[in-house]
Design a protein around this motif. Sequence first.
Motif, PDB file in Angstrom:
ATOM      1  N   GLU A  82      38.400 102.874 -26.666  1.00  9.64           N
ATOM      2  CA  GLU A  82      37.838 103.159 -27.828  1.00  9.64           C
ATOM      3  C   GLU A  82      36.124 102.903 -27.703  1.00  9.64           C
ATOM      4  O   GLU A  82      35.845 102.022 -26.989  1.00  9.64           O
ATOM      5  CB  GLU A  82      38.325 102.364 -29.061  1.00  9.64           C
TER       6      GLU A  82
ATOM      7  N   VAL B 293      32.844 101.617 -28.564  1.00  6.78           N
ATOM      8  CA  VAL B 293      32.283 100.294 -29.348  1.00  6.78           C
ATOM      9  C   VAL B 293      30.951 100.559 -29.707  1.00  6.78           C
ATOM     10  O   VAL B 293      30.607  99.861 -30.623  1.00  6.78           O
ATOM     11  CB  VAL B 293      32.847  99.077 -28.708  1.00  6.78           C
TER      12      VAL B 293
ATOM     13  N   GLY C  43      31.727  93.609 -38.385  1.00  8.52           N
ATOM     14  CA  GLY C  43      32.523  94.624 -38.164  1.00  8.52           C
ATOM     15  C   GLY C  43      32.779  95.063 -36.749  1.00  8.52           C
ATOM     16  O   GLY C  43      33.746  95.440 -36.360  1.00  8.52           O
ATOM     17  N   ARG C  44      31.795  94.514 -35.955  1.00  2.00           N
ATOM     18  CA  ARG C  44      31.995  94.569 -34.387  1.00  2.00           C
ATOM     19  C   ARG C  44      33.309  93.444 -33.826  1.00  2.00           C
ATOM     20  O   ARG C  44      33.875  94.211 -32.770  1.00  2.00           O
ATOM     21  CB  ARG C  44      30.818  94.021 -33.530  1.00  2.00           C
ATOM     22  N   TRP C  45      33.322  92.486 -34.747  1.00  4.21           N
ATOM     23  CA  TRP C  45      34.408  91.613 -34.037  1.00  4.21           C
ATOM     24  C   TRP C  45      35.772  92.202 -34.880  1.00  4.21           C
ATOM     25  O   TRP C  45      36.747  91.409 -34.893  1.00  4.21           O
ATOM     26  CB  TRP C  45      34.334  90.233 -34.849  1.00  4.21           C
ATOM     27  N   ASP C  46      36.136  93.257 -35.735  1.00  2.00           N
ATOM     28  CA  ASP C  46      37.127  93.856 -36.057  1.00  2.00           C
ATOM     29  C   ASP C  46      37.576  92.846 -37.421  1.00  2.00           C
ATOM     30  O   ASP C  46      38.688  92.788 -37.414  1.00  2.00           O
ATOM     31  CB  ASP C  46      38.106  94.129 -35.189  1.00  2.00           C
TER      32      ASP C  46
ATOM     33  N   HIS D 168      37.231  96.565 -42.149  1.00  4.73           N
ATOM     34  CA  HIS D 168      37.193  97.964 -41.706  1.00  4.73           C
ATOM     35  C   HIS D 168      35.845  98.379 -42.434  1.00  4.73           C
ATOM     36  O   HIS D 168      35.676  98.518 -43.740  1.00  4.73           O
ATOM     37  CB  HIS D 168      38.317  98.835 -42.317  1.00  4.73           C
ATOM     38  N   GLU D 169      34.923  99.167 -41.572  1.00 10.79           N
ATOM     39  CA  GLU D 169      33.816  99.793 -42.188  1.00 10.79           C
ATOM     40  C   GLU D 169      34.080 101.224 -42.566  1.00 10.79           C
ATOM     41  O   GLU D 169      34.051 102.186 -41.922  1.00 10.79           O
ATOM     42  CB  GLU D 169      32.868  99.854 -40.725  1.00 10.79           C
TER      43      GLU D 169
END
Length: 287
Positions: free
Chosen positions: A107, A109, A246-249, A252-253
């Motif tokens: 994916e 990132v 958001g980077r750490w999930d 949901h963005e």
Amino acid sequence: MNTTTEKKHRFIGFSAFMIVLFTMPLGHAVMIIMEKTLEKSYLTPAAFLVGLIGLILAIWGFYMKKETPATFAGLFGGLLVWTGWIEFTFVYYAHRYNVAPLMENGEIVTKPEYLILMSSVGFWAIITLFYIFSARTGCLFYTWIQKKLGITRKDGALHNIVKNNSITTFMETNMLLWTSYLVLMFAYDDVLLGDRHPITAFIAFGSLAWSAYLFYKLMKIQKIGYAIRYAIPTVIIFWTFVEILGRWDLFHEIWVEPMKYSTEMIIMFIVMILFCIFLFKTKKHTK
């Protein structure tokens, strides 16, 4: 000051915060929609037009005599220039030279445009040096640094920058967005730190704490134009925390998929407009 007036003043600061806050996901959404809906041959001219509108808006604000409209012109002008001329320029050259995105587990990132954005750090440093060592901007952060470095008003080393609410807001918006992106990109870089590094976590929660302090100060501001200008760093610093989460999930963005979450994005836009209307009505009825 009675309770009603005090609450109204607090709502001015809160409204300013919400207006600037909603510009963050909406700005992302506009960029994604343009990329998804426009053909490549139309995307670059459209991005140029977006930036041109932003520049015209900021220059129009330069000639405005009233502080609040000029501040709004600088804010939205800065956002449009950042999106149209800065972000899309990186997008254009990243695609033109086939810069690969950063992939993890199959994916994307980090998009390629943000990878090459890191190369602009030298230009950022030059402009920052000017603001610190040559200019008396009125920015509390720069003023604090100047005091710590012993650059005072007495030694004559600093020159006043003629304050214009539109251009001041325009530059503040772009410099803060630029700084935030650079901080995030260098924090995410596995060669330096990485998105799971303790320092990256410190940046995230440090930004949250800093923005909370700024929000507390913002709630005391009564002037609408100043509240908007103060809300810009408050929101962008807070958004650094949001971006890392958001980077750490951890959530949901939705602004990354604006067409899928069109209802939510439209609600954000409408609420932002309502807050803008409230501030302009408040200004109109304030003696």
